[in-house]
Design a protein around this motif. Structure first.
Motif, PDB file in Angstrom:
ATOM      1  N   UNK A 104      35.968  79.840  36.028  1.00  0.00           N
ATOM      2  CA  UNK A 104      34.811  79.106  36.559  1.00  0.00           C
ATOM      3  C   UNK A 104      34.310  78.020  35.620  1.00  0.00           C
ATOM      4  N   UNK A 105      34.418  78.234  34.309  1.00  0.00           N
ATOM      5  CA  UNK A 105      33.953  77.216  33.362  1.00  0.00           C
ATOM      6  C   UNK A 105      34.762  75.931  33.533  1.00  0.00           C
ATOM      7  N   UNK A 106      36.074  76.054  33.655  1.00  0.00           N
ATOM      8  CA  UNK A 106      36.918  74.875  33.896  1.00  0.00           C
ATOM      9  C   UNK A 106      36.645  74.284  35.278  1.00  0.00           C
ATOM     10  N   UNK A 107      36.594  75.146  36.274  1.00  0.00           N
ATOM     11  CA  UNK A 107      36.444  74.675  37.653  1.00  0.00           C
ATOM     12  C   UNK A 107      35.120  73.947  37.861  1.00  0.00           C
ATOM     13  N   UNK A 108      34.053  74.470  37.289  1.00  0.00           N
ATOM     14  CA  UNK A 108      32.722  73.897  37.510  1.00  0.00           C
ATOM     15  C   UNK A 108      32.483  72.639  36.681  1.00  0.00           C
ATOM     16  N   UNK A 109      32.995  72.584  35.453  1.00  0.00           N
ATOM     17  CA  UNK A 109      32.805  71.412  34.600  1.00  0.00           C
ATOM     18  C   UNK A 109      31.344  71.012  34.445  1.00  0.00           C
ATOM     19  N   UNK A 110      30.478  71.975  34.189  1.00  0.00           N
ATOM     20  CA  UNK A 110      29.035  71.722  34.144  1.00  0.00           C
ATOM     21  C   UNK A 110      28.629  70.864  32.950  1.00  0.00           C
ATOM     22  N   UNK A 111      27.709  69.944  33.181  1.00  0.00           N
ATOM     23  CA  UNK A 111      27.082  69.182  32.107  1.00  0.00           C
ATOM     24  C   UNK A 111      25.962  70.037  31.511  1.00  0.00           C
ATOM     25  N   UNK A 112      25.539  69.709  30.299  1.00  0.00           N
ATOM     26  CA  UNK A 112      24.441  70.440  29.668  1.00  0.00           C
ATOM     27  C   UNK A 112      23.210  70.369  30.569  1.00  0.00           C
ATOM     28  N   UNK A 113      22.612  71.530  30.834  1.00  0.00           N
ATOM     29  CA  UNK A 113      21.439  71.634  31.692  1.00  0.00           C
ATOM     30  C   UNK A 113      21.760  71.967  33.135  1.00  0.00           C
ATOM     31  N   UNK A 114      23.019  71.812  33.536  1.00  0.00           N
ATOM     32  CA  UNK A 114      23.418  72.107  34.918  1.00  0.00           C
ATOM     33  C   UNK A 114      23.755  73.588  35.059  1.00  0.00           C
ATOM     34  N   UNK A 115      23.641  74.099  36.289  1.00  0.00           N
ATOM     35  CA  UNK A 115      23.964  75.493  36.554  1.00  0.00           C
ATOM     36  C   UNK A 115      24.624  75.624  37.908  1.00  0.00           C
ATOM     37  N   UNK A 116      25.293  76.752  38.117  1.00  0.00           N
ATOM     38  CA  UNK A 116      25.980  76.977  39.393  1.00  0.00           C
ATOM     39  C   UNK A 116      26.254  78.461  39.588  1.00  0.00           C
ATOM     40  N   UNK A 117      26.261  78.862  40.847  1.00  0.00           N
ATOM     41  CA  UNK A 117      26.722  80.192  41.212  1.00  0.00           C
ATOM     42  C   UNK A 117      28.246  80.167  41.224  1.00  0.00           C
ATOM     43  N   UNK A 118      28.854  81.272  40.834  1.00  0.00           N
ATOM     44  CA  UNK A 118      30.309  81.375  40.814  1.00  0.00           C
ATOM     45  C   UNK A 118      30.725  82.785  41.221  1.00  0.00           C
ATOM     46  N   UNK A 119      30.526  83.137  42.508  1.00  0.00           N
ATOM     47  CA  UNK A 119      30.951  84.471  42.938  1.00  0.00           C
ATOM     48  C   UNK A 119      32.463  84.616  42.750  1.00  0.00           C
ATOM     49  N   UNK A 120      32.902  85.839  42.469  1.00  0.00           N
ATOM     50  CA  UNK A 120      34.318  86.055  42.182  1.00  0.00           C
ATOM     51  C   UNK A 120      34.822  87.336  42.828  1.00  0.00           C
ATOM     52  N   UNK A 121      36.145  87.383  42.980  1.00  0.00           N
ATOM     53  CA  UNK A 121      36.831  88.604  43.387  1.00  0.00           C
ATOM     54  C   UNK A 121      37.016  89.435  42.118  1.00  0.00           C
ATOM     55  N   UNK A 122      36.242  90.506  41.996  1.00  0.00           N
ATOM     56  CA  UNK A 122      36.186  91.325  40.783  1.00  0.00           C
ATOM     57  C   UNK A 122      37.152  92.488  40.911  1.00  0.00           C
TER      58      UNK A 122
END
Length: 193
Positions: A116-134
Motif C-alpha cells: 500500500x505504501x508504494x501503491x498510494x504514494x502519499x505526500x506528507x500530510x496525506x492519508x488514505x484507507x487501504x483495506x486488504x485481504x488479510x
C-alpha cells in the motif's frame, strides 16, 4: 513521490509478539514484481513457517498470492487471485467480502506493508484507507482487514506513516527506507538487511 529501486532481498527479525525471522526476495517482471519469501516463527508456544510468492502489477496492486503454511497441525496451501480492480478469488471461489481491497497483507509478514505504501504514494500530510485481504499465519484463513495510513514528516532519508487497524485496535508509527520497505514495525519487526 518516488522510491529508489528495491534491493534484491531484505530480512526482518520478529519482535515481542513472536520470535523468528522473515526473508524476502524481489524479482522485477515486465508488469510489476514477484515477491518471494519465507517467515519462520514461534508465537504463543506454536512454531510455524509461512512461504509466499506474491505478484503485484506495475501499480503495486496484488494480482496473485500463493501461500503455504506448515505447523504441527499440518501443511496448508491457498491461492489468492485479484483482478486489480478490487475483486478477489480464493482457491478459485469468488470472495465478495474482499471487494474493494487492492492489497494482500500476510499476518506473518512485515514486508506486505510495502504494497500500500508504494501503491498510494502519499505526500506528507496525506492519508488514505487501504483495506486488504488479510491472510492468517496458521490456517491461511483470508478475511478483510481495514487499515489506514497517514504520511507524516520523517527524519532524513526515512519515510514515516501513522498506521492503524481498527479490528485489532492497533496504532503505530511505521518507518520505511527510501525504497519503501519497512525498517521498524513497533512490537512486530525490525529490518536486519
Amino acid at each position: 513521490m518516488g522510491f529508489v529501486s528495491l534491493p534484491e532481498g531484505a530480512a526482518w527479525r520478529h519482535l515481542d509478539a513472536r520470535v523468528g525471522f522473515e526473508v524476502t526476495y524481489f524479482l522485477a517482471q515486465e508488469d510489476g514484481y514477484r515477491v518471494e519469501g519465507c517467515t519462520t516463527a514461534v508465537e504463543d508456544r506454536l512454531s510455524w513457517i509461512v512461504e509466499y510468492a506474491i505478484d503485484v502489477d506495475a501499480a503495486w496492486r496484488t494480482r496473485r498470492a500463493r501461500v503455504t503454511s506448515r505447523s504441527a497441525s499440518g501443511r496448508r496451501r491457498t491461492l489468492i487471485e485479484a483482478d486489480g480492480d478490487g475483486h478477489w478469488w480464493i482457491d478459485g471461489a469468488h470472495a465478495p467480502d474482499l471487494d474493494g481491497c487492492l492489497d494482500v497483507d500476510l499476518e506473518s509478514s512485515a514486508m506486505t506493508n510495502t504494497f500500500p505504501v508504494h501503491r498510494l504514494g502519499l505526500a506528507v500530510g496525506a492519508d488514505a484507507d487501504a483495506p486488504a485481504a488479510f491472510v492468517r499465519a496458521l490456517d491461511l484463513g483470508v478475511e478483510r482487514i481495514d487499515q489506514h495510513y497517514t504520511r507524516v514528516p520523517g527524519e532524513s532519508g526515512r519515510l514515516e506513516y501513522d498506521y492503524s487497524s481498527p479490528v485489532f485496535d492497533f496504532h503505530c508509527r511505521l518507518v520505511f527506507d527510501e525504497s519503501g520497505l519497512v525498517m521498524d514495525y513497533p512490537g512486530l519487526a525490525a529490518r536486519e538487511r
